[in-house]
Write an enzyme that holds these catalytic residues in place. Sequence first.
Site, PDB file in Angstrom:
ATOM      1  N   THR A   1       3.510   1.767  -3.163  1.00  0.00           N
ATOM      2  CA  THR A   1       4.759   1.861  -3.916  1.00  0.00           C
ATOM      3  C   THR A   1       4.583   1.245  -5.304  1.00  0.00           C
ATOM      4  O   THR A   1       5.310   1.600  -6.232  1.00  0.00           O
ATOM      5  CB  THR A   1       5.922   1.138  -3.179  1.00  0.00           C
ATOM      6  OG1 THR A   1       5.431  -0.081  -2.631  1.00  0.00           O
ATOM      7  CG2 THR A   1       6.481   2.008  -2.068  1.00  0.00           C
TER       8      THR A   1
ATOM      9  N   LYS B   1      -2.016  -6.145  -5.305  1.00  0.00           N
ATOM     10  CA  LYS B   1      -1.639  -5.777  -3.947  1.00  0.00           C
ATOM     11  C   LYS B   1      -2.305  -6.733  -2.982  1.00  0.00           C
ATOM     12  O   LYS B   1      -3.155  -7.541  -3.393  1.00  0.00           O
ATOM     13  CB  LYS B   1      -2.010  -4.330  -3.609  1.00  0.00           C
ATOM     14  CG  LYS B   1      -3.371  -3.847  -4.140  1.00  0.00           C
ATOM     15  CD  LYS B   1      -3.528  -2.369  -3.946  1.00  0.00           C
ATOM     16  CE  LYS B   1      -3.106  -1.517  -5.137  1.00  0.00           C
ATOM     17  NZ  LYS B   1      -2.155  -0.477  -4.858  1.00  0.00           N
ATOM     18  N   ARG B   2      -1.896  -6.669  -1.701  1.00  0.00           N
ATOM     19  CA  ARG B   2      -2.575  -7.495  -0.718  1.00  0.00           C
ATOM     20  C   ARG B   2      -4.082  -7.238  -0.771  1.00  0.00           C
ATOM     21  O   ARG B   2      -4.519  -6.104  -1.022  1.00  0.00           O
ATOM     22  CB  ARG B   2      -2.038  -7.180   0.688  1.00  0.00           C
ATOM     23  CG  ARG B   2      -0.728  -7.866   0.983  1.00  0.00           C
ATOM     24  CD  ARG B   2      -0.845  -9.357   0.896  1.00  0.00           C
ATOM     25  NE  ARG B   2      -1.526  -9.904   2.048  1.00  0.00           N
ATOM     26  CZ  ARG B   2      -0.951 -10.559   3.040  1.00  0.00           C
ATOM     27  NH1 ARG B   2       0.350 -10.775   3.016  1.00  0.00           N
ATOM     28  NH2 ARG B   2      -1.633 -11.016   4.059  1.00  0.00           N
TER      29      ARG B   2
ATOM     30  N   LYS C   1      -8.253  -1.351   0.442  1.00  0.00           N
ATOM     31  CA  LYS C   1      -7.642  -1.210  -0.892  1.00  0.00           C
ATOM     32  C   LYS C   1      -8.696  -1.333  -1.995  1.00  0.00           C
ATOM     33  O   LYS C   1      -8.450  -1.038  -3.144  1.00  0.00           O
ATOM     34  CB  LYS C   1      -6.545  -2.246  -1.092  1.00  0.00           C
ATOM     35  CG  LYS C   1      -5.323  -2.025  -0.176  1.00  0.00           C
ATOM     36  CD  LYS C   1      -4.258  -3.058  -0.421  1.00  0.00           C
ATOM     37  CE  LYS C   1      -3.103  -3.005   0.575  1.00  0.00           C
ATOM     38  NZ  LYS C   1      -2.108  -1.964   0.260  1.00  0.00           N
TER      39      LYS C   1
ATOM     40  N   LYS D   1       5.842   2.123  -9.337  1.00  0.00           N
ATOM     41  CA  LYS D   1       6.438   1.158 -10.276  1.00  0.00           C
ATOM     42  C   LYS D   1       5.706   1.178 -11.621  1.00  0.00           C
ATOM     43  O   LYS D   1       6.323   1.173 -12.683  1.00  0.00           O
ATOM     44  CB  LYS D   1       6.398  -0.256  -9.677  1.00  0.00           C
ATOM     45  CG  LYS D   1       7.286  -0.389  -8.450  1.00  0.00           C
ATOM     46  CD  LYS D   1       7.020  -1.655  -7.658  1.00  0.00           C
ATOM     47  CE  LYS D   1       7.678  -1.558  -6.283  1.00  0.00           C
ATOM     48  NZ  LYS D   1       7.218  -2.568  -5.323  1.00  0.00           N
TER      49      LYS D   1
ATOM     50  N   HIS E   1       3.880   3.162   9.124  1.00  0.00           N
ATOM     51  CA  HIS E   1       3.484   2.782   7.756  1.00  0.00           C
ATOM     52  C   HIS E   1       1.981   2.629   7.580  1.00  0.00           C
ATOM     53  O   HIS E   1       1.548   2.124   6.543  1.00  0.00           O
ATOM     54  CB  HIS E   1       4.146   1.465   7.353  1.00  0.00           C
ATOM     55  CG  HIS E   1       5.622   1.577   7.145  1.00  0.00           C
ATOM     56  ND1 HIS E   1       6.188   1.852   5.915  1.00  0.00           N
ATOM     57  CD2 HIS E   1       6.649   1.468   8.002  1.00  0.00           C
ATOM     58  CE1 HIS E   1       7.507   1.883   6.036  1.00  0.00           C
ATOM     59  NE2 HIS E   1       7.805   1.654   7.298  1.00  0.00           N
TER      60      HIS E   1
END
Length: 819
Positions: free
Chosen positions: A664, A553-554, A559, A668, A363
């Site tokens: 993901t 998100k985290r 990111k 959404k 992942h």
Amino acid sequence: TWKTAMRDITSETPDITKSIVHHVQTSLARAPYNIDDFGAYQAAALSVRDNLIVNWNTTQIEYSRKSQKRAYYLSLEFLMGRTLSNALLNLGLLDQYSSSLSSLGFGIEDILVQERDAALGNGGLGRLAACYLDSSATQELPVWGYGLRYKYGIFQQLIKADDGSQLEAPDPWLEHQNPWELPRLDVTYEVRFYGSAQRWGEGTGRATWSGGQEVLAIAYDVMIPGYGTRSTNNLRLWESKPKRGFDLQSFNAGNYERAVESSNSAAAITSVLYPNDHTSFGKELRLKQQYFWTAASLADMLRRFKNLEKPISEFAEYNAIQLNDTHPTLAIVELMRILVDEEELSWDSAWTIVTNTFFFTNHTVLPEALEKWSVPLMEHLLPRHMQIIFDIVTVEKRFPGDRDRLARLSLIEEGFPKQVRMANLAVVGSRKVNGVAELHSNLVQKNLFPDFVEFYGLSKFGNVTNGITPRRWLDQCNPSLSALITDTLKIDRNVWLKDLYKLKGLLAHVDDPQFQARWAAVKHQNKERLALFVERQLGIKVDAHALFDVQIKRLHEYKRQTLNILGVIHRYLLIKSLTPEERKKVVKKVVFFAGKAAPGYYIAKLTIRLIVNVARVINADPDTNQYLSLFFLPDYSVSVAEILIPASDISQHISTAGTEASGTSNMKFCLNGGLLVGTVDGANIEIAEEVGDDNVFFFGNLTPDVEDLRYRHTYHPIPVEQKSPALAHVLNTVSSGIFGSDGVYEPLLNTIREGDFYLLTDDFDSYIRALEMVDEAYADRTEWVKKSIRTTAKMGKFSSDRAIQDYAQEYWNIESVKF
Ligand code: DL6
């Protein structure tokens, strides 16, 4: 109302109402007149659970009767969120419960929010596992999940009032009885740690492992209902317990601490979820968790398999085990131990069974997430497993003499101390290895395991692009949109929710002004709902007519929440520099952030602090706050995501190219008609392939250029002032202290000024241009709504039903069990 309902219970009273009242009086042992919303939630949940238990039992009996091959999803994390609303949806009982509760004086909305999220996960990996369970049950596939029943899930995030920094508090999610689990006090296994391993049986590879500490694993079953089917799967979570109560001798001798020492250490194994995301640990407890869980799960599978009365040589024909990242890799070694030491199979026969049973999903390509465990620690905690790992030398037979290559392929990394490479072990011990989006799977092959690709051939490596369940992530979180879709497609909701490609039918209506207006109205209604939520949480009013821009998100440097907040500051400075007349032309925007930072991740926590303090300044600035406002929503969770996602106009997925395996939440947002601002990374690429480039706002450097840019940062650095004057201005503004003085943010800013590993200086200008294009596109509202409709219409591929079918057919070779 309760009193009336109680008095009025007759043979005419709906069964559901009776069942709720029954649970109030019996299971909760409470008098109906003092029931509050939480009590009503508990009673309703217990009543729904009765339905689930019946279906769950029937399903498990059918699985046993049909004796088909099963698959097991081993994941240290399952981020389930709330269950009641999902169970009601899947059972098709939402309306009935809603009206029964209302007849008893309760609103369903008030009841649903009483439930605490089951947050046994950190982020994407754990939520993916939850979506896959939903899809497996929905498609009647015999899949069980195995995980740990942590007493404390992911920490609760608080924001300190004075300086805006993150604080962590425990998440006591089991404080009240959990109606969704069935304790199976009769399903227990003993798990050994420490001790010693004595080899025996010359040349057989066998050994006896004895002594040490024995801990009990106790099963708790969580029922997973499929949508529109009776099929109800199982998620079995293990709790650790001391094998014997406590040490009576020490107790009698008055040494109370010593008396409970060993029982405390056993209970500690499942006490808390590790809150780190994407980082490796040197913690013995974490290794203990991994072994405890894999050993109990395998013992359980073996027991079930033995009930079939098939020869052990056929184990792989009846069982497929999916390793969710490297965390369960010890299962490979444990199965070898059982087959060789206990079943007394030859080493080679055992290895054939093992390598046909396991499948491994990677992942992340971030190097720090490739788990390694020190050999001395392994030898101490799991002496027999360390022997077996040393005995697995398969790869070394193929390239005799090629030392460099052998060193890369080895399960053991040389050094002080030596380390066991769990990813290499997972590759060697599995039948197939996959990544979670096309680009990521290519990187897994090219960058992570190129020597293994050469060794085994490409056929061992594949891709399964992630997916999300449309039940939770459209129907449940966005009921108005779901209703509009059903009305427009003129097909039953059950049909399109199980075959998401049917959404394409919306394309025929894109140009219908009435449909566009209804679509826009639903989005606005969801924005109002979020605005209300924010007002209740933070006490600030939000303009639902503004463009809603969301990043959730985290918190992680890759990111790039930092890129986003620097972009917000850039916009703020720009608006500030305009005359009041000019400002009127600006697209009004509200920016939302949410996400947790690992407690020990200093830079990520500093980013949160910056966001919170920028928000305080911007939201209080009367010159600009009608054009731009900013919110950091604390304690991000699945339930908070369910409110944010349907309300977005755009969402940001802006990782440095090649770093986000899939993502993901991007799926959404798009499923809910939000457009995507992103880099050419992870599943963003496949989303753009489906919805069309013109419906996605891409920017930034591409994956093949990243290494080269990093090299130049190191050897030919260019000052930020030269590379991006706009970014330099923003950085200097932060340094100037308007969002907090004393240079608190300098360490964060220095990651950009020096080294800039995540390429903010390279991507900033194109990022700003992408946001300008968003503004331009948003100005033409009709065209925008069309983009939104087209996006939703093309999201069929990203249902987790498709993803789980990929696994079932290409990897596990299992079939659905119909009854
Ligand atoms: O595959 C689920 C999810 C991806 O969507 C994210 O892109 C990825 O970052 C995440 N990976 C992890 C890795 N954890 N570990 N180890 O959570 O997986």
